[in-house]
Design a protein around this motif. Structure first.
Motif, mmCIF file in Angstrom:
data_model
loop_
_atom_site.group_PDB
_atom_site.id
_atom_site.type_symbol
_atom_site.label_atom_id
_atom_site.label_comp_id
_atom_site.label_asym_id
_atom_site.label_seq_id
_atom_site.Cartn_x
_atom_site.Cartn_y
_atom_site.Cartn_z
ATOM 1 N N THR A 12 58.625 39.301 47.393
ATOM 2 C CA THR A 12 57.563 40.239 47.776
ATOM 3 C C THR A 12 58.096 41.642 48.030
ATOM 4 O O THR A 12 57.311 42.579 48.178
ATOM 5 N N PRO A 15 56.463 44.186 44.960
ATOM 6 C CA PRO A 15 55.105 43.657 44.801
ATOM 7 C C PRO A 15 54.532 43.749 43.391
ATOM 8 O O PRO A 15 53.604 43.023 43.061
ATOM 9 N N LEU A 18 55.838 40.107 41.001
ATOM 10 C CA LEU A 18 55.764 38.789 41.629
ATOM 11 C C LEU A 18 56.048 37.700 40.599
ATOM 12 O O LEU A 18 55.767 37.876 39.409
ATOM 13 N N GLU A 20 55.922 34.515 38.174
ATOM 14 C CA GLU A 20 54.846 33.884 37.400
ATOM 15 C C GLU A 20 54.610 32.472 37.921
ATOM 16 O O GLU A 20 55.373 31.954 38.717
ATOM 17 N N TYR A 22 52.327 31.381 39.879
ATOM 18 C CA TYR A 22 51.803 31.341 41.244
ATOM 19 C C TYR A 22 50.475 32.099 41.253
ATOM 20 O O TYR A 22 50.233 32.957 40.404
ATOM 21 N N HIS A 23 49.660 31.798 42.241
ATOM 22 C CA HIS A 23 48.490 32.636 42.501
ATOM 23 C C HIS A 23 49.001 33.884 43.199
ATOM 24 O O HIS A 23 49.825 33.802 44.104
ATOM 25 N N HIS A 24 48.514 35.051 42.787
ATOM 26 C CA HIS A 24 48.927 36.313 43.406
ATOM 27 C C HIS A 24 47.786 36.873 44.240
ATOM 28 O O HIS A 24 46.630 36.855 43.813
ATOM 29 N N ARG A 26 46.830 40.412 46.288
ATOM 30 C CA ARG A 26 47.127 41.802 46.637
ATOM 31 C C ARG A 26 45.882 42.344 47.323
ATOM 32 O O ARG A 26 44.830 42.449 46.706
ATOM 33 N N GLU A 114 54.607 35.790 51.677
ATOM 34 C CA GLU A 114 53.536 36.731 51.994
ATOM 35 C C GLU A 114 54.116 37.883 52.803
ATOM 36 O O GLU A 114 54.884 37.659 53.737
ATOM 37 N N THR A 131 50.595 41.255 50.392
ATOM 38 C CA THR A 131 51.019 40.849 49.056
ATOM 39 C C THR A 131 51.562 39.439 49.168
ATOM 40 O O THR A 131 52.374 39.158 50.061
ATOM 41 N N PHE A 133 52.434 35.510 46.923
ATOM 42 C CA PHE A 133 52.390 34.584 45.797
ATOM 43 C C PHE A 133 52.479 33.190 46.379
ATOM 44 O O PHE A 133 53.221 32.947 47.339
#
Length: 171
Positions: A12, A15, A18, A20, A22-24, A26, A114, A131, A133
């Motif tokens: 993080t 930012p 991030l 790949e 993963y759910h991101h 922002r 986070e 931010t 992931f």
């Protein structure tokens, strides 16, 4: 011994890069103006008051965020309270930027990291940015599917509301 449950520890810090797969998340919002707002919000972020202001519980090894500090954030109510163990990965304490990031540990319902950062722009606008992931680490977060990212976004907004109240910006 640290047992992060994901390999990209510290990601993080960048930012815009991030990892790949993963759910991101922002989330950025205006919370106030001026040095006093930055300092008040920064203190709330790094002393766990921001998290506690949402109704979450925080049990931490230290009163303020520092690399290596372990914490357990409790979210939910009664029997539906989830315990989320984490460890502070990095912190920042610059004249116009204050905050930290934590990474998930074994036993956390998610895998990832986070960050919670408060910044002041040249025009003295103070912004709060989350931010993250993440991806599911247990059966119930996998089962919840797309609800988890929605809840994460709602929680980020709630954190922003706590900080706006902290710095006395209406809204």
């Amino acid at each position: 011994m640290t047992t992060f449950n994901y390999p990209e520890v510290g990601a993080t810090r960048e930012p815009d890069r991030l990892p790949e797969d993963y759910h991101h998340l922002r989330h950025r919002e205006l919370i106030g103006h001026g040095r006093d707002a930055l300092e008040a919000a920064g203190a709330a972020v790094t002393s766990w008051r921001m998290h506690r202001g949402t109704g979450a519980t925080v049990e931490a090894d230290a009163e303020t965020a520092a690399p290596g500090v372990r914490l357990v954030v409790g979210l939910g109510l009664g029997r539906l309270r989830f315990r989320a163990p984490a460890e502070v990965v990095w912190t920042v304490a610059e004249p116009d930027r204050i905050g930290f990031a934590y990474g998930t540990l074994a036993g956390h319902p998610e895998r990832g990291e986070e960050s919670f950062i408060v910044t002041m722009d040249a025009d003295k606008a103070v912004w709060f940015t989350v931010t993250a992931f993440s991806r599911p680490a247990c059966w119930y977060t996998r089962l919840a599917g797309p609800v988890v990212p929605l809840l994460q976004r709602l929680y980020a907004r709630q954190l922003g509301l706590v900080l706006r109240r902290t710095v006395s910006l209406p809204g």
